[in-house]
Structure formats: structure tokens, C-alpha cells
Motif scaffolding. Structure first.
Motif, short mmCIF file in Angstrom:
data_model
loop_
_atom_site.label_atom_id
_atom_site.label_comp_id
_atom_site.label_asym_id
_atom_site.label_seq_id
_atom_site.Cartn_x
_atom_site.Cartn_y
_atom_site.Cartn_z
N THR A 91 11.86 -4.91 4.82
CA THR A 91 12.06 -3.57 4.31
C THR A 91 11.46 -3.50 2.91
N GLY A 92 11.03 -2.31 2.54
CA GLY A 92 10.43 -2.11 1.25
C GLY A 92 11.42 -1.55 0.25
N GLU A 93 11.00 -1.54 -1.01
CA GLU A 93 11.84 -1.01 -2.07
C GLU A 93 11.70 0.50 -2.21
N THR A 94 10.63 1.07 -1.64
CA THR A 94 10.43 2.51 -1.66
C THR A 94 10.19 2.98 -0.23
N PRO A 95 10.34 4.27 0.03
CA PRO A 95 10.08 4.76 1.40
C PRO A 95 8.65 4.47 1.87
N VAL A 96 7.67 4.60 0.97
CA VAL A 96 6.29 4.35 1.37
C VAL A 96 6.07 2.87 1.66
N GLU A 97 6.63 2.01 0.82
CA GLU A 97 6.51 0.56 1.05
C GLU A 97 7.21 0.17 2.35
N ASP A 98 8.33 0.79 2.63
CA ASP A 98 9.04 0.54 3.88
C ASP A 98 8.17 0.95 5.07
N LEU A 99 7.54 2.10 4.96
CA LEU A 99 6.65 2.58 6.02
C LEU A 99 5.47 1.63 6.20
N GLN A 100 4.94 1.12 5.10
CA GLN A 100 3.82 0.19 5.18
C GLN A 100 4.24 -1.11 5.86
N LYS A 101 5.38 -1.65 5.48
CA LYS A 101 5.86 -2.90 6.10
C LYS A 101 6.08 -2.70 7.60
N ARG A 102 6.63 -1.56 7.96
CA ARG A 102 6.86 -1.27 9.38
C ARG A 102 5.53 -1.17 10.13
N ALA A 103 4.56 -0.48 9.52
CA ALA A 103 3.24 -0.34 10.15
C ALA A 103 2.56 -1.70 10.28
N ASP A 104 2.66 -2.53 9.25
CA ASP A 104 2.08 -3.88 9.31
C ASP A 104 2.71 -4.70 10.43
N HIS A 105 4.04 -4.62 10.53
CA HIS A 105 4.76 -5.37 11.56
C HIS A 105 4.37 -4.89 12.96
N GLU A 106 4.31 -3.58 13.12
CA GLU A 106 3.91 -3.03 14.42
C GLU A 106 2.47 -3.42 14.76
N GLY A 107 1.61 -3.49 13.73
CA GLY A 107 0.24 -3.93 13.96
C GLY A 107 0.18 -5.37 14.45
N LEU A 108 1.02 -6.21 13.88
CA LEU A 108 1.07 -7.61 14.33
C LEU A 108 1.55 -7.70 15.78
N LEU A 109 2.59 -6.95 16.09
CA LEU A 109 3.11 -6.97 17.46
C LEU A 109 2.09 -6.43 18.46
N THR A 110 1.39 -5.38 18.07
CA THR A 110 0.35 -4.81 18.94
C THR A 110 -0.76 -5.82 19.18
N PHE A 111 -1.17 -6.51 18.13
CA PHE A 111 -2.19 -7.55 18.26
C PHE A 111 -1.73 -8.62 19.26
N LEU A 112 -0.51 -9.10 19.10
CA LEU A 112 0.00 -10.12 20.01
C LEU A 112 0.02 -9.63 21.45
N ARG A 113 0.47 -8.40 21.64
CA ARG A 113 0.56 -7.82 22.98
C ARG A 113 -0.81 -7.65 23.62
N ASP A 114 -1.78 -7.19 22.84
CA ASP A 114 -3.09 -6.88 23.40
C ASP A 114 -3.99 -8.11 23.55
N VAL A 115 -3.87 -9.04 22.64
CA VAL A 115 -4.78 -10.20 22.61
C VAL A 115 -4.27 -11.34 23.49
N GLY A 116 -2.96 -11.51 23.57
CA GLY A 116 -2.40 -12.61 24.34
C GLY A 116 -2.92 -12.74 25.76
N PRO A 117 -2.94 -11.66 26.53
CA PRO A 117 -3.44 -11.79 27.90
C PRO A 117 -4.92 -12.19 27.97
N LEU A 118 -5.71 -11.73 27.02
CA LEU A 118 -7.13 -12.10 27.03
C LEU A 118 -7.33 -13.57 26.69
#
Length: 123
Positions: A91-118
Motif C-alpha cells: 500500500t502507498g502513503e498517498t492515494p496515487v501511490e496506492d493506485l500505482q502499487k496496485r497497478a504494478d502488482h496487477e501488471g506482475l500478475l498479468t505477466f505471470l498469467r500470460d507468459v507462464g503457459p508460453l
């Protein structure tokens, strides 16, 4: 691993990076010319696309260093999986930082989901 999978991995990376750049350009255009009524949506879009592009940029760098696309993506996949398991969603210290951390985390999960099968890691 066949070259078709390496091509798909590279295509995924290029698409994610292009979407990131396009979102940033739309935001910049909105800031420099005209009313910015959709500014919150544009910022959210930039953060989301940046989060999804970051692991692909990392994978392309690793692939270049390794001299092999699939090997670079495997190295990145392993590092990201370890990071996601170890750190989880911060979690971030500000709403924007929180949004950024969430987006970064979702990006990592999306990468794992999409790349793993390949890579033959998950099905």
C-alpha cells in the motif's frame, strides 16, 4: 521451446510497451492542449499500462543480456514470481501511490498469467 513462442513473447512485450507509450502520449496531449476533464481516467490508464509494461521491459532486457528470448523471459518469470510471493500487494502513503502499487502488482500478475503457459510453466 520453439521460435513461435519466442515470437509471441516478443509480441506480447511490444504490445504492452506500445500501450504504455500511447497512454502516456494521450495524457501529455491532454495536459498540454485543451481541457483535462478526463485527467483521472488518463492517469489511471497510464499507471495500469505502465504496470503491465514494466515486467515485459525487464524480460526484454534479460533476453538481450542472455542472448535468448525464452531464457530471458524464464529468468524474469522466476524473479517476478518470487517477488509476488515474497512481497504481495503493498500500500502507498498517498492515494496515487496506492493506485500505482496496485497497478504494478496487477501488471506482475498479468505477466505471470500470460507468459507462464508460453514457457510451459503453467497451464
Amino acid at each position: 521451446m520453439n521460435s513461435a513462442n519466442a515470437d509471441r513473447l516478443t509480441s506480447y512485450a511490444n504490445t504492452a510497451i506500445k500501450r504504455d507509450l500511447d497512454a502516456r502520449q494521450r495524457l501529455a496531449k491532454s495536459l498540454t492542449g485543451g481541457p483535462a476533464f478526463h485527467l483521472p481516467d488518463l492517469i489511471t490508464t497510464v499507471l495500469g499500462n505502465a504496470g503491465r509494461a514494466a515486467p515485459y521491459r525487464q524480460a526484454l532486457d534479460a533476453a538481450e543480456f542472455a542472448g535468448d528470448t525464452v531464457k530471458g523471459f524464464r529468468i524474469t518469470y522466476a524473479a517476478i514470481l518470487k517477488e509476488v510471493i515474497k512481497q504481495g500487494l503493498g500500500t502507498g502513503e498517498t492515494p496515487v501511490e496506492d493506485l500505482q502499487k496496485r497497478a504494478d502488482h496487477e501488471g506482475l500478475l498479468t505477466f505471470l498469467r500470460d507468459v507462464g503457459p508460453l514457457l510451459g510453466i503453467t497451464r
